[in-house]
Design a protein around this motif. Sequence first.
Motif, short mmCIF file in Angstrom:
data_model
loop_
_atom_site.label_atom_id
_atom_site.label_comp_id
_atom_site.label_asym_id
_atom_site.label_seq_id
_atom_site.Cartn_x
_atom_site.Cartn_y
_atom_site.Cartn_z
N VAL A 95 0.80 -1.22 -0.10
CA VAL A 95 -0.13 0.10 0.02
C VAL A 95 0.98 1.35 -0.14
O VAL A 95 0.68 2.35 -0.69
CB VAL A 95 -0.78 0.17 1.18
N GLU A 96 1.89 1.12 0.81
CA GLU A 96 2.77 2.44 0.99
C GLU A 96 3.49 2.45 -0.41
O GLU A 96 3.91 3.69 -0.59
CB GLU A 96 3.72 2.31 2.17
N SER A 97 4.01 1.48 -0.92
CA SER A 97 4.88 1.80 -2.31
C SER A 97 4.11 1.91 -3.44
O SER A 97 4.44 2.64 -4.54
CB SER A 97 5.72 0.56 -2.57
N THR A 98 2.52 1.55 -3.50
CA THR A 98 1.81 1.79 -4.72
C THR A 98 0.81 3.00 -4.52
O THR A 98 0.41 3.30 -5.51
CB THR A 98 0.93 0.47 -5.03
N TYR A 99 0.59 3.30 -3.23
CA TYR A 99 -0.36 4.54 -3.04
C TYR A 99 -1.61 3.95 -3.49
O TYR A 99 -2.46 4.85 -3.95
CB TYR A 99 0.27 5.77 -3.84
N ALA A 100 -1.91 2.60 -3.27
CA ALA A 100 -3.16 2.02 -3.67
C ALA A 100 -3.84 1.49 -2.64
O ALA A 100 -3.15 0.70 -2.01
CB ALA A 100 -3.07 1.41 -5.09
N PRO A 101 -5.02 1.04 -2.70
CA PRO A 101 -5.74 0.52 -1.75
C PRO A 101 -5.47 -1.17 -1.75
O PRO A 101 -5.14 -1.42 -3.14
CB PRO A 101 -7.10 0.69 -1.95
N LEU A 102 -5.72 -2.07 -0.89
CA LEU A 102 -5.59 -3.36 -0.87
C LEU A 102 -6.68 -3.99 -0.30
O LEU A 102 -6.71 -3.60 0.99
CB LEU A 102 -4.18 -3.82 -0.48
N ARG A 110 -16.44 -13.42 10.00
CA ARG A 110 -15.53 -13.24 8.76
C ARG A 110 -15.66 -11.98 8.38
O ARG A 110 -16.58 -11.65 7.79
CB ARG A 110 -15.59 -14.60 8.11
N GLN A 111 -14.39 -11.16 8.22
CA GLN A 111 -14.64 -9.62 7.84
C GLN A 111 -13.40 -9.65 6.75
O GLN A 111 -12.34 -10.34 6.80
CB GLN A 111 -14.32 -8.76 8.76
N ARG A 112 -13.46 -8.80 5.63
CA ARG A 112 -12.24 -8.45 4.87
C ARG A 112 -11.78 -7.01 5.34
O ARG A 112 -12.49 -6.21 5.84
CB ARG A 112 -12.77 -8.17 3.39
N ALA A 113 -10.33 -7.03 5.13
CA ALA A 113 -9.65 -5.75 5.62
C ALA A 113 -9.39 -5.11 4.29
O ALA A 113 -9.06 -5.79 3.49
CB ALA A 113 -8.25 -6.22 6.19
N LEU A 114 -9.83 -3.74 4.41
CA LEU A 114 -9.22 -2.74 3.21
C LEU A 114 -8.15 -1.72 3.96
O LEU A 114 -8.56 -1.01 4.84
CB LEU A 114 -10.41 -2.18 2.70
N LEU A 115 -7.09 -2.01 3.32
CA LEU A 115 -5.95 -1.15 3.63
C LEU A 115 -5.72 0.02 2.88
O LEU A 115 -5.82 -0.37 1.49
CB LEU A 115 -4.53 -2.06 3.78
N PHE A 116 -5.52 1.02 2.98
CA PHE A 116 -5.74 2.30 2.06
C PHE A 116 -4.63 3.54 2.47
O PHE A 116 -4.49 3.57 3.81
CB PHE A 116 -7.01 2.49 1.63
N PRO A 117 -4.19 4.29 1.60
CA PRO A 117 -3.44 5.24 2.11
C PRO A 117 -4.34 6.41 2.61
O PRO A 117 -5.51 6.44 2.32
CB PRO A 117 -2.77 5.72 0.80
N LEU A 118 -3.76 7.35 3.32
CA LEU A 118 -4.43 8.29 4.09
C LEU A 118 -5.48 9.06 3.28
O LEU A 118 -6.53 9.46 3.37
CB LEU A 118 -3.59 9.40 4.72
N TYR A 119 -5.02 9.62 1.97
CA TYR A 119 -5.72 10.43 0.99
C TYR A 119 -6.81 9.80 0.36
O TYR A 119 -7.69 10.31 -0.05
CB TYR A 119 -4.94 11.04 0.04
N TYR A 120 -6.91 8.39 0.64
CA TYR A 120 -7.83 7.50 -0.51
C TYR A 120 -9.42 7.79 0.24
O TYR A 120 -9.55 7.61 1.27
CB TYR A 120 -7.47 6.03 -0.32
N GLN A 121 -10.29 7.89 -0.59
CA GLN A 121 -11.74 8.00 -0.49
C GLN A 121 -12.48 6.87 -0.60
O GLN A 121 -12.61 6.01 -1.55
CB GLN A 121 -12.23 9.08 -1.35
N PHE A 122 -12.68 6.42 0.48
CA PHE A 122 -13.23 4.71 0.77
C PHE A 122 -14.67 4.84 0.00
O PHE A 122 -15.53 5.31 0.59
CB PHE A 122 -13.18 4.26 2.36
N GLU A 123 -15.13 3.50 -0.71
CA GLU A 123 -16.29 3.35 -1.15
C GLU A 123 -16.71 1.95 -0.83
O GLU A 123 -15.77 1.06 -0.92
CB GLU A 123 -16.40 3.56 -2.55
#
Length: 260
Positions: A27-34, A70-83
């Motif tokens: 996430v930190e290297s690509t600046y994209a959510p996972l 059971r849950q999924r984890a969404l990891l994302f950079p600070l600027y990302y707008q979650f949907e």
Amino acid sequence: MNSDIYQHYRKEEAPFIDQVYSWLEQVESTYAPLISKFLTPREASIIEQIVNGQDEVKLILKGGYEGAERQRALLFPLYYQFEEADLQLAYLEVKFPVKFAEITHGKILGTLLGTGIERDRIGDIITDGNDWQIIVDATMVEYLKAQVDKIGNVGVRLIEITSADLLRSQEEWEVINVIASSLRLDTLLAKIYHISRQRAKEAIQAGLVKVNFMQMERTDVMIGEEDIVSLRRFGRFRIRAIEGMTKKENYRLSVEVLKV
């Protein structure tokens, strides 16, 4: 990564801890959510503990409804707008002749796994006592609809629904207070299910016990907060909190027990 992190967890949890740090680096290297697989409650607890110490990555855990196991984890950079769509959750209802046939959680899960998909592609399987619904990885929907036309000897169809159509699960967890001399697996099984410690040991050695959904054959493994323990034909329990020690140096525990 601080190598001291491992001392706070079990040896068998090390690969998952490595996976979490790998996700963080991505996430930190690509600046994209996972988005992760579906996590067990213990895995969700671990990822929450690790990500809470990070400055550049945020975390959302969701499993489709409030209280999902059971849950999924969404990891994302600070600027990302979650949907919501980022979570890639989908919902299937099992259509079958309810008045003339019966299906169970175990048969549904066994059928899904029999299609060749991994367990971590499947979230909770819920029922209201009559109807059944399944939460799955959205990428698996069309595959499962095409593959599953029978559960046991019952003809079925899988119909995609929305989260608004989800049933209220009938699972009931009862909170009890327990005084235990140890946090060993065999000790807690004996205490909570009112069986002898010898019987608890035999159940573990016979492969009837799982800790965090993995078969456990060690009788002396220590159980901690948020661990889920299941004993076949008895049900499941998890430690909500270790609330301290008694004057006799026994553990005072708050435990949730799933009614069966």
